[in-house]
Design an enzyme around this catalytic site. Structure first.
Site, mmCIF file in Angstrom:
data_model
loop_
_atom_site.group_PDB
_atom_site.id
_atom_site.type_symbol
_atom_site.label_atom_id
_atom_site.label_comp_id
_atom_site.label_asym_id
_atom_site.label_seq_id
_atom_site.Cartn_x
_atom_site.Cartn_y
_atom_site.Cartn_z
ATOM 1 N N GLN A 118 80.550 -9.491 7.055
ATOM 2 C CA GLN A 118 79.662 -9.420 8.069
ATOM 3 C C GLN A 118 80.285 -9.751 9.444
ATOM 4 O OE1 GLN A 118 79.490 -11.472 5.389
ATOM 5 N NE2 GLN A 118 77.358 -11.412 4.375
ATOM 6 N N ASP A 141 75.382 -6.346 9.935
ATOM 7 C CA ASP A 141 74.988 -7.695 10.720
ATOM 8 C C ASP A 141 75.090 -7.460 12.103
ATOM 9 O OD1 ASP A 141 74.197 -8.263 8.372
ATOM 10 O OD2 ASP A 141 75.136 -10.184 8.303
ATOM 11 N N ASP A 162 72.014 -4.016 7.096
ATOM 12 C CA ASP A 162 71.168 -5.372 7.543
ATOM 13 C C ASP A 162 71.545 -5.565 8.914
ATOM 14 O OD1 ASP A 162 70.288 -5.439 5.033
ATOM 15 O OD2 ASP A 162 71.808 -7.213 4.504
ATOM 16 N N ARG A 218 64.748 -4.430 4.025
ATOM 17 C CA ARG A 218 64.703 -5.164 3.168
ATOM 18 C C ARG A 218 64.548 -6.677 3.184
ATOM 19 N NH1 ARG A 218 70.651 -5.594 -0.032
ATOM 20 N NH2 ARG A 218 71.909 -6.165 1.972
ATOM 21 N N TRP A 220 65.195 -10.381 3.830
ATOM 22 C CA TRP A 220 66.052 -11.621 3.669
ATOM 23 C C TRP A 220 65.219 -12.680 3.265
ATOM 24 C CZ3 TRP A 220 68.850 -14.155 8.158
ATOM 25 C CH2 TRP A 220 69.968 -15.038 7.788
#
Length: 295
Positions: A118, A141, A162, A218, A220
């Protein structure tokens, strides 16, 4: 107070060659707001704004002119040889309140998550942090909102997995949300008692050619809250729309809503555990928008 950052004007009064040097010059709890004007250039540095410095406006010369960039990934090693981890990779990290950025780009250019882990472009931890005409560029990220309130207006955010995540309350208004590869746009961790998490108003969701399987989000954490209102969705958005992060229990708690989605990626066949409202649901929409103060 006005400070200048210009790589070509070293030694002039109130003028700095690095952005962090300008931040470090400021007095704690100053009596006036500060504008830091950043001249065109590529500024390869990490910037940290500590809690005691507030009311700072970072003003660039244009998204393609003023570029703040760094390249750290979670798999990089610290001085002791240990992995940095996700939360030590941000190019810009903001611990204070009432900070704004305009007319510039912030990037983490380390590369894709599979290889480097990330990699945050921005980590925001404060209240009333604003971005206008700003591009955030990364892969996994890209933008992290740990808490607080943030607002994006006429911005562009790029990533793959994400790439908008965290537990803060964030409004994205008239922004471009761009998927560079397949993945998930959001991964909210909204607290259970928080009214709202991520709210996208009149945004356009676009993608590189290689991205053709992208989820809106989604959870976390179980009570993730995300809303897309009057957004144009590209064909890369999957029909299901949302993923439960391999946990069916999240389907009972995650708060996912679409209102008036349009474009090739809009669908009336989303997963059954989200709200997906169109014109026929006007009575539901009005009540919902009033509660969240969405206009």
């Amino acid at each position: 107070m006005i400070l200048i950052v210009n790589q070509e004007k070293q030694g002039e009064e109130n003028c700095f060659t690095c952005i962090q040097d300008a931040v470090n010059y400021l007095r704690p709890h100053g009596l006036e707001a500060v504008t830091i004007k950043v001249a065109p250039g590529i500024y390869r540095e990490r910037i940290m704004i500590p809690p005691h410095l507030t009311e700072i406006n970072f003003m660039g010369s244009g998204e393609n002119e003023t570029i703040i960039v760094n390249g750290l990934g979670a798999k990089d090693k610290d001085t002791l040889g240990n992995p940095l981890g996700t939360f030590k990779t941000a190019t810009v990290e903001i611990f204070s309140d009432d900070i704004s950025f305009s007319n510039l780009t912030i990037e983490n250019d380390v590369g894709v998550g599979e290889k480097y882990g990330q990699a945050l472009a921005v980590a925001a931890h404060g209240e009333r942090i604003a971005f206008e005409n700003v591009s955030l560029i990364g892969y996994q990220d890209t933008f992290y909102s740990s808490k607080g309130t943030q607002r994006f207006l006429h911005c562009r955010i790029e990533g793959d997995v994400d790439f908008i995540f965290g537990g803060g309350s964030v409004v994205f208004e008239d922004c471009v949300i761009h998927s560079r590869r397949n993945g998930y746009i959001t991964a909210a961790s909204t607290p259970k008692d928080a009214l709202s998490g991520f709210v996208f108003l009149r945004c356009e969701l676009t993608a590189d050619n290689e991205a053709d399987k992208v989820y809106l989000g989604r959870p976390w954490r179980p009570y993730a809250h995300t809303v897309f209102y009057d957004c144009k969705l590209g064909r890369h958005i999957l029909t299901a729309g949302w993923d439960n992060w391999r946990n069916e229990a999240n389907e009972q708690t995650a708060r996912y809503t679409e209102i008036h989605s349009h474009g090739e990626g809009a669908s009336e066949e989303r997963v059954p555990w989200c709200n997906n409202w169109f014109e026929k649901d006007s009575h539901l929409i009005e009540d919902y928008c009033n509660r969240l103060q969405i206009k």
